[in-house]
Write a protein that holds these residues in place. Structure first.
Motif, short mmCIF file in Angstrom:
data_model
loop_
_atom_site.label_atom_id
_atom_site.label_comp_id
_atom_site.label_asym_id
_atom_site.label_seq_id
_atom_site.Cartn_x
_atom_site.Cartn_y
_atom_site.Cartn_z
N GLU A 15 0.81 -1.22 0.00
CA GLU A 15 0.00 0.00 0.00
C GLU A 15 0.84 1.27 0.00
OE1 GLU A 15 -1.97 -1.06 3.54
OE2 GLU A 15 -3.58 -2.19 2.54
N ARG A 16 2.13 1.16 0.30
CA ARG A 16 3.04 2.30 0.28
C ARG A 16 3.93 2.28 -0.97
NH1 ARG A 16 5.91 2.86 6.03
NH2 ARG A 16 6.70 4.71 4.95
N ASP A 17 3.55 1.48 -1.96
CA ASP A 17 4.24 1.36 -3.24
C ASP A 17 5.63 0.75 -3.12
OD1 ASP A 17 3.98 1.63 -6.03
OD2 ASP A 17 5.29 3.38 -6.03
N ARG A 18 5.86 0.01 -2.05
CA ARG A 18 7.11 -0.76 -1.95
C ARG A 18 6.96 -2.03 -2.78
NH1 ARG A 18 7.66 0.07 4.51
NH2 ARG A 18 5.50 -0.59 4.28
N ARG A 19 8.08 -2.42 -3.43
CA ARG A 19 8.03 -3.48 -4.41
C ARG A 19 8.95 -4.64 -4.02
NH1 ARG A 19 6.29 -1.02 -9.52
NH2 ARG A 19 5.31 0.93 -8.86
N PHE A 20 8.44 -5.85 -4.22
CA PHE A 20 9.19 -7.05 -3.87
C PHE A 20 9.13 -8.02 -5.06
CE2 PHE A 20 6.97 -5.24 -0.26
CZ PHE A 20 8.00 -5.02 0.66
N LEU A 21 10.30 -8.45 -5.52
CA LEU A 21 10.37 -9.37 -6.65
C LEU A 21 10.73 -10.76 -6.15
CD1 LEU A 21 10.34 -9.66 -9.78
CD2 LEU A 21 12.81 -9.25 -9.72
N THR A 50 -5.33 -9.16 -5.48
CA THR A 50 -4.85 -8.64 -4.20
C THR A 50 -4.84 -9.76 -3.16
OG1 THR A 50 -5.74 -6.44 -4.69
CG2 THR A 50 -5.22 -6.92 -2.40
N HIS A 51 -3.77 -9.81 -2.36
CA HIS A 51 -3.61 -10.87 -1.36
C HIS A 51 -3.21 -10.23 -0.03
CE1 HIS A 51 -3.50 -13.95 -4.60
NE2 HIS A 51 -2.95 -12.95 -5.27
N GLU A 52 -3.67 -10.82 1.07
CA GLU A 52 -3.33 -10.31 2.40
C GLU A 52 -2.29 -11.19 3.04
OE1 GLU A 52 -6.53 -9.64 5.04
OE2 GLU A 52 -7.46 -8.06 3.82
N THR A 53 -1.31 -10.55 3.71
CA THR A 53 -0.31 -11.30 4.46
C THR A 53 -0.92 -11.75 5.78
OG1 THR A 53 0.55 -9.37 5.65
CG2 THR A 53 1.47 -9.82 3.45
N SER A 54 -0.15 -12.48 6.55
CA SER A 54 -0.63 -12.99 7.84
C SER A 54 -0.98 -11.88 8.81
CB SER A 54 0.43 -13.90 8.46
OG SER A 54 1.67 -13.21 8.59
N SER A 55 -0.44 -10.67 8.59
CA SER A 55 -0.74 -9.53 9.47
C SER A 55 -1.78 -8.60 8.88
CB SER A 55 0.54 -8.74 9.76
OG SER A 55 1.06 -8.18 8.57
N GLY A 56 -2.35 -8.97 7.71
CA GLY A 56 -3.41 -8.18 7.11
C GLY A 56 -2.97 -7.14 6.11
N LEU A 59 -1.31 -6.86 -0.60
CA LEU A 59 -0.28 -6.84 -1.63
C LEU A 59 -0.92 -7.14 -2.98
CD1 LEU A 59 2.45 -8.98 0.19
CD2 LEU A 59 2.47 -6.49 -0.08
N VAL A 60 -0.59 -6.35 -3.99
CA VAL A 60 -1.07 -6.59 -5.35
C VAL A 60 -0.01 -7.40 -6.09
CG1 VAL A 60 -1.77 -5.54 -7.54
CG2 VAL A 60 -2.41 -4.48 -5.37
N ALA A 61 -0.42 -8.46 -6.75
CA ALA A 61 0.50 -9.34 -7.48
C ALA A 61 0.45 -9.02 -8.97
CB ALA A 61 0.13 -10.80 -7.24
N LEU A 62 1.61 -8.70 -9.54
CA LEU A 62 1.71 -8.36 -10.96
C LEU A 62 2.92 -9.06 -11.57
CD1 LEU A 62 1.20 -4.50 -10.66
CD2 LEU A 62 -0.48 -6.10 -11.58
N ARG A 63 2.88 -9.28 -12.86
CA ARG A 63 4.09 -9.73 -13.55
C ARG A 63 4.99 -8.51 -13.71
NH1 ARG A 63 0.28 -13.28 -15.83
NH2 ARG A 63 0.96 -15.45 -15.61
N PRO A 64 6.28 -8.64 -13.41
CA PRO A 64 7.15 -7.47 -13.47
C PRO A 64 7.33 -6.98 -14.90
CG PRO A 64 8.44 -9.46 -13.13
CD PRO A 64 7.01 -9.85 -12.99
N ARG A 65 7.34 -5.67 -15.06
CA ARG A 65 7.80 -5.10 -16.32
C ARG A 65 9.31 -5.27 -16.37
NH1 ARG A 65 6.06 0.86 -15.23
NH2 ARG A 65 7.09 0.21 -13.30
N LEU A 66 9.87 -5.07 -17.55
CA LEU A 66 11.32 -5.19 -17.67
C LEU A 66 12.01 -4.21 -16.74
CD1 LEU A 66 13.74 -6.49 -19.03
CD2 LEU A 66 13.52 -4.84 -20.90
N GLU A 67 11.46 -3.00 -16.60
CA GLU A 67 12.02 -2.02 -15.68
C GLU A 67 12.05 -2.53 -14.25
OE1 GLU A 67 11.29 2.63 -14.30
OE2 GLU A 67 9.62 1.47 -15.14
#
Length: 259
Positions: A15-21, A50-56, A59-67
């Motif tokens: 929700e804070r636009d942090r990204r995890f690959l 959209t998926h929720e972690t164990s703490s609620g 997270l939005v799941a997307l296929r990564p762009r090349l960038e």
């Protein structure tokens, strides 16, 4: 719409636009200070879900762009940044079906962009002097495509040897001293071919342009730099970001006269 499959990269955005690959794998868990999320819940789900972690945390799941992939991937050598990839493809005139030679492979980031640009009917031969960098590049390419695509060939050695064999339509040099390849390029590449050099410093750019001019075979020589600045838009609060991606490299390009 194709659901997420095991083995492919997935980008999670909070929700804070942090990204995890991450690379999806059955039985694995994604863990962060915001809780954990099972890969099994992502596998088989639709992109954009959209998926929720164990703490609620959502997270939005997307296929990564090349960038996204390039900025988050593991690397060995310094990568060519996304802001420079576009100018390299445009000013280097990399198009579908072309044969392109790249040197060096580095971490493989630019190899991905070249392979996507030439498509399955083209050919990218990426040459690297260092075996450790070539191994990193191979992992990068296979991770992005899922396997080594037919249009990509990785070679260990000197670019001059490859040029004499292939005579490509396009040449992209990410080397400290690209001018060592100028004579062979001028003697083997066809008329109209485009040579592009990516360089970090002013002295390298100066030497490259000077030697291209003195060679006598290069025309339409240009040098440029790409700067990128993001903007923050929040209602009527519109302002440039306090940080920007400044200098990363210079781009020098030239075309060859007919033999």
């Amino acid at each position: 719409m194709v659901a997420f499959r095991a083995g492919e990269p997935c980008l999670l955005i909070d929700e804070r636009d942090r990204r995890f690959l991450l690379d999806l794998g059955a039985g694995r868990d994604f863990s962060t200070h915001q809780g954990s999320l099972s890969h099994d819940r992502l596998i088989g789900s639709d992109e954009g879900s959209t998926h929720e972690t164990s703490s609620g945390t959502r997270l939005v799941a997307l296929r990564p762009r090349l960038e996204d992939f390039v900025l988050k991937m593991k690397r060995g050598a310094q990568v060519v940044y996304p802001k420079d990839m576009g100018p390299i493809l445009i000013h280097g005139d990399i198009r579908s079906g072309m044969t392109v030679v790249e040197a060096g492979s580095g971490s493989g980031a630019l190899t991905l962009a070249l392979a996507e640009a030439v498509g399955p009917t083209g050919n990218v031969v990426s040459v690297e002097r260092r075996e450790d960098h070539q191994k990193t590049a191979r992992k990068t390419v296979e991770r992005w495509f899922g396997e080594m695509p037919a249009q990509v060939e990785l070679r260990l050695g000197e670019v001059e040897d490859v040029l004499g064999e292939i005579a490509p339509e396009r040449l992209v040099l990410d080397l400290p001293e690209p001018w060592h390849a100028f004579e062979v390029a001028a003697g083997t590449m066809p008329g109209g071919a485009v040579l592009t050099a990516y360089l970090p410093t002013v002295p390298q750019m100066e030497t490259t342009v000077g030697l291209m001019r003195s060679n006598g075979r290069f025309v339409d020589i240009g040098a440029r730099e790409a700067l990128a600045r993001e903007w923050n838009v929040d209602g009527r609060s519109v302002r440039p970001s306090h940080q920007m991606v400044g200098h990363t490299g210079f781009l020098v390009h030239g075309r060859l006269l007919a033999p």
